[in-house]
Design a protein around this motif. Sequence first.
Motif, mmCIF file in Angstrom:
data_model
loop_
_atom_site.group_PDB
_atom_site.id
_atom_site.type_symbol
_atom_site.label_atom_id
_atom_site.label_comp_id
_atom_site.label_asym_id
_atom_site.label_seq_id
_atom_site.Cartn_x
_atom_site.Cartn_y
_atom_site.Cartn_z
ATOM 1 N N ASN A 1 -12.103 24.642 -30.063
ATOM 2 C CA ASN A 1 -11.134 24.433 -31.050
ATOM 3 C C ASN A 1 -11.642 24.914 -32.386
ATOM 4 O O ASN A 1 -12.628 24.277 -33.073
ATOM 5 C CB ASN A 1 -10.655 22.772 -30.880
ATOM 6 C CG ASN A 1 -9.662 22.563 -32.144
ATOM 7 O OD1 ASN A 1 -9.360 22.954 -32.829
ATOM 8 N ND2 ASN A 1 -9.504 21.232 -31.966
ATOM 9 N N ASN B 1 -9.684 15.867 -24.566
ATOM 10 C CA ASN B 1 -10.713 16.871 -24.993
ATOM 11 C C ASN B 1 -11.483 16.020 -26.254
ATOM 12 O O ASN B 1 -10.674 15.550 -27.167
ATOM 13 C CB ASN B 1 -10.410 18.177 -25.389
ATOM 14 C CG ASN B 1 -9.892 19.073 -24.622
ATOM 15 O OD1 ASN B 1 -10.597 19.033 -23.458
ATOM 16 N ND2 ASN B 1 -9.032 19.928 -24.660
ATOM 17 N N TYR C 1 -14.089 16.401 -29.628
ATOM 18 C CA TYR C 1 -14.834 17.281 -30.439
ATOM 19 C C TYR C 1 -15.462 16.356 -31.615
ATOM 20 O O TYR C 1 -15.059 15.333 -32.231
ATOM 21 C CB TYR C 1 -14.087 18.182 -31.410
ATOM 22 C CG TYR C 1 -12.945 19.057 -30.087
ATOM 23 C CD1 TYR C 1 -13.552 20.238 -29.771
ATOM 24 C CD2 TYR C 1 -11.828 18.642 -29.726
ATOM 25 C CE1 TYR C 1 -12.592 20.995 -28.951
ATOM 26 C CE2 TYR C 1 -10.925 19.132 -29.008
ATOM 27 C CZ TYR C 1 -11.327 20.341 -28.509
ATOM 28 O OH TYR C 1 -10.566 21.189 -27.622
ATOM 29 N N GLN D 1 -18.278 21.729 -34.389
ATOM 30 C CA GLN D 1 -18.558 22.454 -32.950
ATOM 31 C C GLN D 1 -17.516 22.416 -32.259
ATOM 32 O O GLN D 1 -16.635 21.664 -31.924
ATOM 33 C CB GLN D 1 -19.540 21.099 -32.087
ATOM 34 C CG GLN D 1 -20.000 21.507 -30.704
ATOM 35 C CD GLN D 1 -20.766 20.600 -30.303
ATOM 36 O OE1 GLN D 1 -21.798 20.408 -30.881
ATOM 37 N NE2 GLN D 1 -20.699 20.257 -28.958
ATOM 38 N N GLU E 1 -16.674 23.804 -29.135
ATOM 39 C CA GLU E 1 -16.616 23.590 -27.809
ATOM 40 C C GLU E 1 -16.718 21.754 -27.547
ATOM 41 O O GLU E 1 -17.298 21.063 -28.200
ATOM 42 C CB GLU E 1 -17.856 24.066 -27.210
ATOM 43 C CG GLU E 1 -17.784 23.772 -25.562
ATOM 44 C CD GLU E 1 -19.130 24.417 -25.041
ATOM 45 O OE1 GLU E 1 -19.981 23.621 -24.550
ATOM 46 O OE2 GLU E 1 -19.375 25.789 -24.878
ATOM 47 N N PRO E 2 -15.710 21.317 -26.772
ATOM 48 C CA PRO E 2 -15.768 19.794 -26.622
ATOM 49 C C PRO E 2 -17.079 19.464 -26.217
ATOM 50 O O PRO E 2 -17.491 19.831 -25.406
ATOM 51 C CB PRO E 2 -14.710 19.846 -25.517
ATOM 52 C CG PRO E 2 -13.822 21.218 -25.501
ATOM 53 C CD PRO E 2 -14.868 22.056 -25.876
#
Length: 374
Positions: free
Chosen positions: A53, A113, A115, A119, A121-122
């Motif tokens: 994301n 997901n 977050y 960052q 990436e989950p």
Amino acid sequence: MKTPAVELKEPLDLTKLMDKGVVFEVNTNEEEEAHQLDDEDVEYTNNLLKYLNLEVAGDDLKAEDTYVEGHPFEKIASNMFNLLGNGKIKKRVLREGYGQKPPDMSVVRVHYNGYIEYQVEPFDSTYARTKPHQFTVNNGEVLVGLDLAVQSMKLNEKSQFIVHPDYAYRKFGCLERVPGDSEVLFEIELIEIIDCGAAATFEQLPEQEQKEFKHVYEYCLALCAKGKDMFGKNINGATKEYNAAVSKLEHCFLADMAEQEKQQELLMRLYTNLLICHAKTDEPKKGCINFNKIMDLVKGTDLKIPAKCYYNNAKCLRMLGDYKLAKRRLEVAYRAEPKNPDILNLLLNLEDDMRKSRREEIERSKAMCGIKEA
């Protein structure tokens, strides 16, 4: 759209597998189990890359043209509304849902997901695990922020939430994944609501309303959940709950295609559960009846029969001595899950059964013809 029948290009040659010296059996060795867990971790880690994301890093190329000062979460929050009076949970609806919100103490299944800021990436993802998370609303089973977020949602809704540390991991954080005092962003999809109180109130409804799909569906979901809870402790009790749900669901009134699709999806789950129950309790004829119902159900639909159905039907057919059909069922299951040790074990056992059956048939034929061994 009709689901095409599964065609095998060629029968599975177990002799080749056996010639290579491979023995397929359920592994209880701790070292190999650890290796399997490592494989699952690798798959999970690889799947996380599908859910990056960029928005949480302040670099979302799809973001609105309007520039907003501040950190990434501040920019995201500018398009959200306060879910609580204290502003510690903010919400943005990505896809509208329908129906009622989850009742208190209902069971929900969600995909999400999670977050942290900057960052992409989950830090956690049910999507990457390919399995939704199930919990009871307002029962202290998940983070307070996640619980309150889901309570605000409708069925099939997908929304984003920014959650204050007080309602997330507080000052302690979560291992190495979430630092202490961190805001977190959850992207949540509510995929199922099971109102456990529906079973208690259903019998009090007027007879006519007991045939309406909306009431029957909630009632059957509750029975299905009850059966799942009973399965490990009282399999006969679980079977009774599943059969009660099937009886109601098969005879309810359907108003439109949407209700029919939901009915079919739940019937698929119930027939599958019953098939597994009967295979486990050595009731092969009943198991085969439920597999045949599954076969009829998928005709003309997009529903697919999972490998576990073929596997459990093969177990039932083996009990009935129909080894050839059992093998065909297992070959389909094998194509879907070639690394499943239970499927491979049963395939090898079936080969032994078929060789033994052929020997016995030859002996019977010789006896009938009066042929004696030299």
